[in-house]
Write a protein that holds these residues in place. Structure first.
Motif, short mmCIF file in Angstrom:
data_model
loop_
_atom_site.label_atom_id
_atom_site.label_comp_id
_atom_site.label_asym_id
_atom_site.label_seq_id
_atom_site.Cartn_x
_atom_site.Cartn_y
_atom_site.Cartn_z
N TRP A 29 -9.09 -1.64 -1.86
CA TRP A 29 -7.68 -1.04 -2.43
C TRP A 29 -6.36 -2.11 -2.15
O TRP A 29 -6.47 -2.73 -0.92
CB TRP A 29 -7.26 0.37 -1.76
CG TRP A 29 -7.98 1.49 -2.50
CD1 TRP A 29 -9.16 1.32 -3.15
CD2 TRP A 29 -7.72 2.97 -2.34
NE1 TRP A 29 -9.56 2.80 -3.64
CE2 TRP A 29 -8.83 3.56 -3.04
CE3 TRP A 29 -6.76 3.71 -1.72
CZ2 TRP A 29 -8.79 5.11 -3.13
CZ3 TRP A 29 -6.90 5.10 -1.78
CH2 TRP A 29 -7.56 5.66 -2.49
N SER A 30 -5.68 -2.25 -2.71
CA SER A 30 -4.35 -2.78 -2.63
C SER A 30 -3.27 -2.65 -1.60
O SER A 30 -3.46 -1.38 -1.10
CB SER A 30 -3.73 -3.17 -4.00
OG SER A 30 -2.97 -2.10 -4.46
N MET A 31 -2.39 -3.40 -1.34
CA MET A 31 -1.41 -3.16 -0.36
C MET A 31 -0.35 -1.85 -1.19
O MET A 31 0.17 -1.05 -0.33
CB MET A 31 -0.70 -4.26 0.01
CG MET A 31 0.24 -3.87 1.15
SD MET A 31 -0.56 -4.29 2.57
CE MET A 31 -0.28 -5.80 2.90
N PHE A 32 -0.27 -2.16 -2.23
CA PHE A 32 0.46 -1.12 -2.99
C PHE A 32 -0.07 0.42 -2.74
O PHE A 32 0.60 1.15 -2.29
CB PHE A 32 0.51 -1.61 -4.53
CG PHE A 32 1.36 -0.62 -5.31
CD1 PHE A 32 2.67 -0.38 -5.20
CD2 PHE A 32 1.05 0.34 -6.20
CE1 PHE A 32 3.44 0.40 -5.93
CE2 PHE A 32 1.67 1.09 -7.03
CZ PHE A 32 2.98 1.24 -6.86
N ALA A 33 -1.35 0.43 -2.80
CA ALA A 33 -1.93 1.71 -2.73
C ALA A 33 -1.92 2.40 -1.39
O ALA A 33 -1.56 3.50 -1.17
CB ALA A 33 -3.53 1.65 -3.05
N GLY A 34 -1.93 1.44 -0.30
CA GLY A 34 -1.46 1.89 0.98
C GLY A 34 -0.26 2.21 1.26
O GLY A 34 0.18 3.15 1.84
#
Length: 58
Positions: A29-34
């Motif tokens: 998953w991307s940093m945006f999802a985190g």
């Protein structure tokens, strides 16, 4: 402590732990999802606080 400072601390810790949890369990998953996960954690903290104060006033 001022309510704004509490919000800022919760926001920073929520984002850090959200990214950390996302990277541990879903590394693709991307940093945006985190960051979204962290915002969800902060929202859940405020909802639980609101429910706790509402129930204790009855």
């Amino acid at each position: 402590m001022n309510n704004f400072y509490i919000f800022v601390v919760r926001l920073i810790l929520g984002l850090v732990f959200g990214i950390l949890i996302t990277r541990m369990f879903k590394p693709d998953w991307s940093m945006f999802a985190g960051a979204l996960t962290g915002l969800g954690l902060v929202a859940a903290a405020y909802l639980m606080q609101m429910m706790g104060t509402r129930n204790s006033k009855k």
